[in-house]
Scaffold this active site. Structure first.
Site, PDB file in Angstrom:
ATOM      1  N   HIS A  12       0.870  -1.183   0.000  1.00 14.44           N
ATOM      2  CA  HIS A  12       0.000   0.000   0.000  1.00 14.44           C
ATOM      3  C   HIS A  12       0.902   1.226   0.000  1.00 14.44           C
ATOM      4  O   HIS A  12       1.700   1.391   0.910  1.00 14.44           O
ATOM      5  CB  HIS A  12      -0.889   0.037   1.241  1.00 14.44           C
ATOM      6  CG  HIS A  12      -1.886  -1.061   1.331  1.00 14.44           C
ATOM      7  ND1 HIS A  12      -1.630  -2.271   1.946  1.00 14.44           N
ATOM      8  CD2 HIS A  12      -3.153  -1.123   0.882  1.00 14.44           C
ATOM      9  CE1 HIS A  12      -2.706  -3.023   1.890  1.00 14.44           C
ATOM     10  NE2 HIS A  12      -3.650  -2.357   1.237  1.00 14.44           N
ATOM     11  N   TYR A  58      -4.620   3.746   2.989  1.00  9.48           N
ATOM     12  CA  TYR A  58      -5.702   4.493   3.636  1.00  9.48           C
ATOM     13  C   TYR A  58      -5.183   5.747   4.338  1.00  9.48           C
ATOM     14  O   TYR A  58      -5.845   6.776   4.377  1.00  9.48           O
ATOM     15  CB  TYR A  58      -6.380   3.618   4.700  1.00  9.48           C
ATOM     16  CG  TYR A  58      -7.228   2.503   4.153  1.00  9.48           C
ATOM     17  CD1 TYR A  58      -8.548   2.725   3.798  1.00  9.48           C
ATOM     18  CD2 TYR A  58      -6.724   1.214   4.020  1.00  9.48           C
ATOM     19  CE1 TYR A  58      -9.344   1.703   3.307  1.00  9.48           C
ATOM     20  CE2 TYR A  58      -7.516   0.182   3.533  1.00  9.48           C
ATOM     21  CZ  TYR A  58      -8.821   0.432   3.182  1.00  9.48           C
ATOM     22  OH  TYR A  58      -9.601  -0.576   2.693  1.00  9.48           O
ATOM     23  N   SER A  89      -7.236   3.284  -5.643  1.00  5.79           N
ATOM     24  CA  SER A  89      -7.385   3.396  -4.197  1.00  5.79           C
ATOM     25  C   SER A  89      -7.589   2.024  -3.579  1.00  5.79           C
ATOM     26  O   SER A  89      -8.033   1.095  -4.245  1.00  5.79           O
ATOM     27  CB  SER A  89      -8.589   4.282  -3.849  1.00  5.79           C
ATOM     28  OG  SER A  89      -9.799   3.567  -4.055  1.00  5.79           O
ATOM     29  N   ASP A  90      -7.290   1.925  -2.298  1.00 11.32           N
ATOM     30  CA  ASP A  90      -7.750   0.757  -1.572  1.00 11.32           C
ATOM     31  C   ASP A  90      -9.254   0.922  -1.393  1.00 11.32           C
ATOM     32  O   ASP A  90      -9.817   1.982  -1.670  1.00 11.32           O
ATOM     33  CB  ASP A  90      -7.044   0.657  -0.215  1.00 11.32           C
ATOM     34  CG  ASP A  90      -7.032  -0.765   0.317  1.00 11.32           C
ATOM     35  OD1 ASP A  90      -7.937  -1.547  -0.065  1.00 11.32           O
ATOM     36  OD2 ASP A  90      -6.144  -1.106   1.108  1.00 11.32           O
ATOM     37  N   TRP A  91      -9.910  -0.114  -0.926  1.00 10.91           N
ATOM     38  CA  TRP A  91     -11.375  -0.098  -0.829  1.00 10.91           C
ATOM     39  C   TRP A  91     -11.836   0.973   0.173  1.00 10.91           C
ATOM     40  O   TRP A  91     -11.509   0.922   1.352  1.00 10.91           O
ATOM     41  CB  TRP A  91     -11.876  -1.481  -0.431  1.00 10.91           C
ATOM     42  CG  TRP A  91     -12.169  -2.397  -1.579  1.00 10.91           C
ATOM     43  CD1 TRP A  91     -13.303  -3.148  -1.741  1.00 10.91           C
ATOM     44  CD2 TRP A  91     -11.366  -2.675  -2.736  1.00 10.91           C
ATOM     45  NE1 TRP A  91     -13.251  -3.859  -2.921  1.00 10.91           N
ATOM     46  CE2 TRP A  91     -12.070  -3.587  -3.547  1.00 10.91           C
ATOM     47  CE3 TRP A  91     -10.113  -2.224  -3.169  1.00 10.91           C
ATOM     48  CZ2 TRP A  91     -11.564  -4.065  -4.753  1.00 10.91           C
ATOM     49  CZ3 TRP A  91      -9.612  -2.699  -4.363  1.00 10.91           C
ATOM     50  CH2 TRP A  91     -10.332  -3.596  -5.147  1.00 10.91           C
TER      51      TRP A  91
END
Length: 249
Positions: A12, A58, A89-91
């Site tokens: 990430h 995030y 993006s991450d979720w």
């Protein structure tokens, strides 16, 4: 992976150092530390591995969410490293339509809560987002889709058996290669059934097996082996009864 027609995603990006309060915590870090410790793996993935997708984290980095962080996304990733793929993006890690659009994010996942037609069209009309900025995102998405031939073939191969013995062997190899033993004082591992008398397995995840922690990591194995069962199988039959008794207590 990518040679097989699957887009690899490195994540990430970046400094995702804790899970607690991950939507709001800021990883505050000086640039030298960032570049020397936290970014080299991503740089290698982009410039040497030629990965075609990068996923933002995030957290905030120096007070700005990663999905709208100009330094990370535009200056370093798409600027210095000349990344040509998709920045996603991450979720539910997108927090602002204009901020994300203007600072490098190409794809919001799992759905366009912020980067949707209504919000972005309004932003283009009021001048807060340039049309050319959106054009670049569309081109990145389509270039990647076409390069991998996603429109030329079905994305599900029905001929591939879910219960493939070969796949099980690959999964086992991957699990073994993912383990890193940091310390092994006195050659304690592997366990020697002739020397071990009792083993205490403590904690709620000891049994039954917990194959994943939820989210993207969750995978339902066909025959999951718990920590307790694995140790018992390895140390059995001599230690099996002692292990089971310790677990019951």
């Amino acid at each position: 992976m990518q040679s097989q027609g699957v887009i690899a995603t490195v994540k990430h990006y970046a400094v995702n150092n804790q899970e607690y309060n991950r939507h709001n915590v800021s990883s505050d870090i000086d640039e030298r530390t960032l570049r020397e410790i936290y970014l080299p793996a991503f740089e290698a993935a982009v410039t040497q591995g030629h990965v075609d997708a990068v996923m933002n984290s995030y957290n905030l980095v120096n007070g700005v969410h990663a999905t709208q962080n100009e330094f990370l996304n535009l200056k370093v990733l798409k600027g210095e490293w000349a990344f040509q793929g998709i920045l996603m993006s991450d979720w539910d890690a997108t927090y602002d339509s204009v901020g994300a659009a203007n600072n490098g994010l190409d794809l919001e996942m799992p759905s366009p809560r912020f980067m949707n037609p209504k919000a972005l069209l309004a932003a283009v009309k009021d001048g807060s987002v340039k049309e050319s900025t959106l054009d670049d995102k569309v081109l990145r998405l389509f270039r990647t889709v076409l390069r991998y031939g996603f429109l030329d073939r079905p994305q599900f191969d029905s001929s591939s058996s879910t219960y493939s013995v070969a796949d099980r062997a690959v999964a086992l190899q991957g699990a073994r290669e993912s383990i890193t033993l940091l310390k092994n004082e006195g050659s304690f591992l592997p366990l020697d059934p002739n020397k071990v008398k009792t083993i205490a397995v403590i904690g709620p995840d000891a049994w039954p097996a917990v194959p994943g922690g939820g989210g993207s990591s969750e995978a339902q194995a066909f025959e999951p082996v718990s920590i307790l069962t694995g140790i018992a199988n390895q140390a059995a039959p001599r230690c099996a009864s002692s292990i089971a008794a310790a677990c019951r207590r």
